[in-house]
Design a protein around this motif. Structure first.
Motif, PDB file in Angstrom:
ATOM      1  N   VAL A 121       9.226  -0.593  -1.963  1.00 32.50           N
ATOM      2  CA  VAL A 121       9.106   0.638  -1.312  1.00 32.50           C
ATOM      3  C   VAL A 121      10.516   1.531  -1.603  1.00 32.50           C
ATOM      4  CG1 VAL A 121       8.979   2.018   0.926  1.00 32.50           C
ATOM      5  CG2 VAL A 121       7.647  -0.252   0.667  1.00 32.50           C
ATOM      6  N   ALA A 122      11.482   1.261  -1.649  1.00 34.53           N
ATOM      7  CA  ALA A 122      12.746   2.028  -1.761  1.00 34.53           C
ATOM      8  C   ALA A 122      12.677   2.457  -3.231  1.00 34.53           C
ATOM      9  CB  ALA A 122      13.789   1.158  -1.454  1.00 34.53           C
ATOM     10  N   ALA A 123      12.190   1.620  -3.994  1.00 29.15           N
ATOM     11  CA  ALA A 123      12.200   1.927  -5.563  1.00 29.15           C
ATOM     12  C   ALA A 123      11.159   3.187  -5.762  1.00 29.15           C
ATOM     13  CB  ALA A 123      11.898   0.817  -6.488  1.00 29.15           C
ATOM     14  N   ALA A 124      10.250   3.109  -5.027  1.00 31.52           N
ATOM     15  CA  ALA A 124       8.926   4.160  -4.931  1.00 31.52           C
ATOM     16  C   ALA A 124       9.454   5.334  -4.575  1.00 31.52           C
ATOM     17  CB  ALA A 124       7.894   3.617  -4.323  1.00 31.52           C
ATOM     18  N   LEU A 125      10.454   5.307  -3.498  1.00 24.07           N
ATOM     19  CA  LEU A 125      10.868   6.700  -2.651  1.00 24.07           C
ATOM     20  C   LEU A 125      11.946   7.248  -3.826  1.00 24.07           C
ATOM     21  CD1 LEU A 125      11.316   8.333  -0.336  1.00 24.07           C
ATOM     22  CD2 LEU A 125      13.438   6.782   0.478  1.00 24.07           C
TER      23      LEU A 125
ATOM     24  N   LEU B 276       8.165  15.169   2.527  1.00 23.89           N
ATOM     25  CA  LEU B 276       9.166  14.216   2.489  1.00 23.89           C
ATOM     26  C   LEU B 276       9.915  13.792   3.434  1.00 23.89           C
ATOM     27  CD1 LEU B 276      10.208  12.614  -0.235  1.00 23.89           C
ATOM     28  CD2 LEU B 276      11.538  14.547  -0.843  1.00 23.89           C
ATOM     29  N   LYS B 277      10.440  14.665   4.124  1.00 23.89           N
ATOM     30  CA  LYS B 277      11.337  14.194   5.158  1.00 23.89           C
ATOM     31  C   LYS B 277      10.746  13.577   6.477  1.00 23.89           C
ATOM     32  CE  LYS B 277      14.249  16.611   8.716  1.00 23.89           C
ATOM     33  NZ  LYS B 277      14.795  18.060   9.250  1.00 23.89           N
ATOM     34  N   ARG B 278       9.324  13.779   6.551  1.00 29.53           N
ATOM     35  CA  ARG B 278       8.325  13.072   7.235  1.00 29.53           C
ATOM     36  C   ARG B 278       8.545  11.448   6.962  1.00 29.53           C
ATOM     37  NH1 ARG B 278       7.323  11.420  12.464  1.00 29.53           N
ATOM     38  NH2 ARG B 278       5.384  10.968  12.557  1.00 29.53           N
ATOM     39  N   VAL B 279       8.334  11.514   5.760  1.00 25.11           N
ATOM     40  CA  VAL B 279       7.935  10.001   5.087  1.00 25.11           C
ATOM     41  C   VAL B 279       9.359   9.104   5.275  1.00 25.11           C
ATOM     42  CG1 VAL B 279       7.787   8.491   3.064  1.00 25.11           C
ATOM     43  CG2 VAL B 279       6.120  10.265   3.426  1.00 25.11           C
TER      44      VAL B 279
ATOM     45  N   GLY C 247       0.952  -1.288   0.179  1.00 24.34           N
ATOM     46  CA  GLY C 247       0.067  -0.099   0.194  1.00 24.34           C
ATOM     47  C   GLY C 247       0.772   1.211   0.024  1.00 24.34           C
ATOM     48  N   VAL C 248       2.060   1.312   0.531  1.00 26.57           N
ATOM     49  CA  VAL C 248       2.877   2.492   0.857  1.00 26.57           C
ATOM     50  C   VAL C 248       3.510   2.608  -0.620  1.00 26.57           C
ATOM     51  CG1 VAL C 248       5.193   3.114   1.533  1.00 26.57           C
ATOM     52  CG2 VAL C 248       3.554   2.299   3.076  1.00 26.57           C
ATOM     53  N   VAL C 249       3.694   1.606  -1.314  1.00 26.72           N
ATOM     54  CA  VAL C 249       4.157   1.726  -2.884  1.00 26.72           C
ATOM     55  C   VAL C 249       3.121   2.740  -3.474  1.00 26.72           C
ATOM     56  CG1 VAL C 249       4.879   0.728  -4.997  1.00 26.72           C
ATOM     57  CG2 VAL C 249       5.763  -0.246  -2.663  1.00 26.72           C
ATOM     58  N   GLY C 250       1.968   2.358  -3.566  1.00 22.56           N
ATOM     59  CA  GLY C 250       0.932   2.906  -4.196  1.00 22.56           C
ATOM     60  C   GLY C 250       0.702   4.254  -3.934  1.00 22.56           C
TER      61      GLY C 250
ATOM     62  N   ASP D 147      13.085  11.722  -7.435  1.00 20.77           N
ATOM     63  CA  ASP D 147      13.288  12.045  -8.829  1.00 20.77           C
ATOM     64  C   ASP D 147      12.156  12.969  -9.332  1.00 20.77           C
ATOM     65  OD1 ASP D 147      15.463  10.683  -9.243  1.00 20.77           O
ATOM     66  OD2 ASP D 147      14.617   8.723 -10.091  1.00 20.77           O
ATOM     67  N   ARG D 148      10.842  12.925  -9.033  1.00 27.38           N
ATOM     68  CA  ARG D 148       9.744  13.858  -9.272  1.00 27.38           C
ATOM     69  C   ARG D 148       9.892  15.066  -8.660  1.00 27.38           C
ATOM     70  NH1 ARG D 148       6.676   9.153  -8.439  1.00 27.38           N
ATOM     71  NH2 ARG D 148       5.766  10.056  -6.585  1.00 27.38           N
ATOM     72  N   ARG D 149      10.492  15.273  -7.603  1.00 27.41           N
ATOM     73  CA  ARG D 149      10.671  16.261  -6.747  1.00 27.41           C
ATOM     74  C   ARG D 149      11.948  16.975  -7.119  1.00 27.41           C
ATOM     75  NH1 ARG D 149       7.823  16.926  -1.599  1.00 27.41           N
ATOM     76  NH2 ARG D 149       5.865  15.803  -1.996  1.00 27.41           N
ATOM     77  N   GLY D 150      12.830  16.110  -7.908  1.00 19.56           N
ATOM     78  CA  GLY D 150      14.106  16.821  -8.381  1.00 19.56           C
ATOM     79  C   GLY D 150      15.000  17.000  -6.863  1.00 19.56           C
ATOM     80  N   VAL D 151      14.772  16.209  -6.100  1.00 16.54           N
ATOM     81  CA  VAL D 151      15.570  16.170  -4.704  1.00 16.54           C
ATOM     82  C   VAL D 151      16.333  15.206  -4.322  1.00 16.54           C
ATOM     83  CG1 VAL D 151      15.439  16.658  -2.217  1.00 16.54           C
ATOM     84  CG2 VAL D 151      13.779  17.879  -3.947  1.00 16.54           C
TER      85      VAL D 151
END
Length: 263
Positions: free
Chosen positions: A151-155, A179-182, A81-84, A160-164
């Motif tokens: 999950v690591a791949a989703a992160l 993002l930091k919280r996650v 569920g986290v991945v989605g 990448d989407r955030r450019g960070v």
């Protein structure tokens, strides 16, 4: 003739349907809605019967391991569920789900303590009937490892989407608190999971030992567990700690006891 003790009578009673005085009905025959929904008749028949146990503690050994597999199944489900949610940028929902996953991992670690009540001599008896079974064969454990990789791949995709880059998540110059919280929740989960592996190592140590020449039933030396229990699920989030410390400078701080400017 065998003497029937109060213990024998109690065990016989517990094996039969019981009358619930609140409901004014019999429970335990598998026909109530509660029992049908949870499939308790099937669930409670999955353990070795009392008359076939190699030792009374074998029931505890079997139930705890079965419970661990169920918790690990749920943990893998939550990680999927986290991945989605991460891929949908639903980070609020992600944080809530990770909080649940952390609590599941805590349950796993606490349950190991139940197994620690079993003494080494008792386990040596139970061990004779386990074949070549070992924790490495656990479908739940391997499922969590596979789910964590996704999950690591989703992160990575989120970063990448955030450019960070990961290091920038912990930079005061890049304010992305969601993002930091996650990332921190993932570290919390990883820490609890490693804590479970450490607890398992200590269980092995106190039941069969981890010295040279001591092997698990699958033939793997027990001493290799010392390496497994420190292998993180999310390596990048731990590596960034090293990078931050390596690039750290004293500039901008205060000497101990020096006057400080108000902020």
């Amino acid at each position: 003739m065998k003497t029937v003790t109060p213990e024998d009578q109690l065990r016989e009673t517990l094996a039969k349907p019981m009358f619930n005085t609140v409901l004014k009905a019999w429970v335990g025959d598998g026909t109530t809605d509660y029992e049908v929904y949870l499939r308790t008749a099937e669930l409670l028949s999955l353990q070795t019967t009392l008359d076939r146990l190699t030792d009374p503690d074998e029931l505890m050994f079997q139930i705890v391991h079965q419970a661990q597999e169920v918790w690990l199944k749920l943990l893998s489900h939550e990680l999927a569920g986290v991945v989605g949610e991460v891929d949908r940028d639903a980070l609020w929902e992600t944080s809530a789900r990770l909080d649940r996953a952390i609590r599941i991992a805590e349950c796993l670690e606490r349950e190991i303590g139940v197994l620690e009540t079993m003494t080494p001599d008792t386990y040596q008896i139970i061990r004779r009937s386990l074949g070549n079974g070992s924790g490495q064969q656990s479908p739940g454990y391997n499922g969590v490892l596979a789910a964590a990789e996704q999950v690591a791949a989703a992160l990575d995709r989120l970063l990448d989407r955030r450019g960070v880059p990961v290091a920038a998540v912990y930079s005061t110059e890049v304010a992305q608190p969601d993002l930091k919280r996650v990332c921190e929740l993932l570290v919390d989960l990883d820490e609890r999971f490693q804590g479970w592996l450490v607890a398992h190592f200590m269980l092995v140590r106190r039941t069969i030992g981890v010295g040279h020449g001591v092997n698990a039933l699958d033939g793997v030396p027990t001493r290799v567990l010392t390496g497994r229990m420190t292998q993180p699920l999310f390596r990048t989030l731990w590596q960034v700690r090293n990078e931050l410390t390596e690039s750290w400078r004293r500039d901008g701080g205060y000497a101990p006891g020096a006057a400080r400017e108000s902020r």
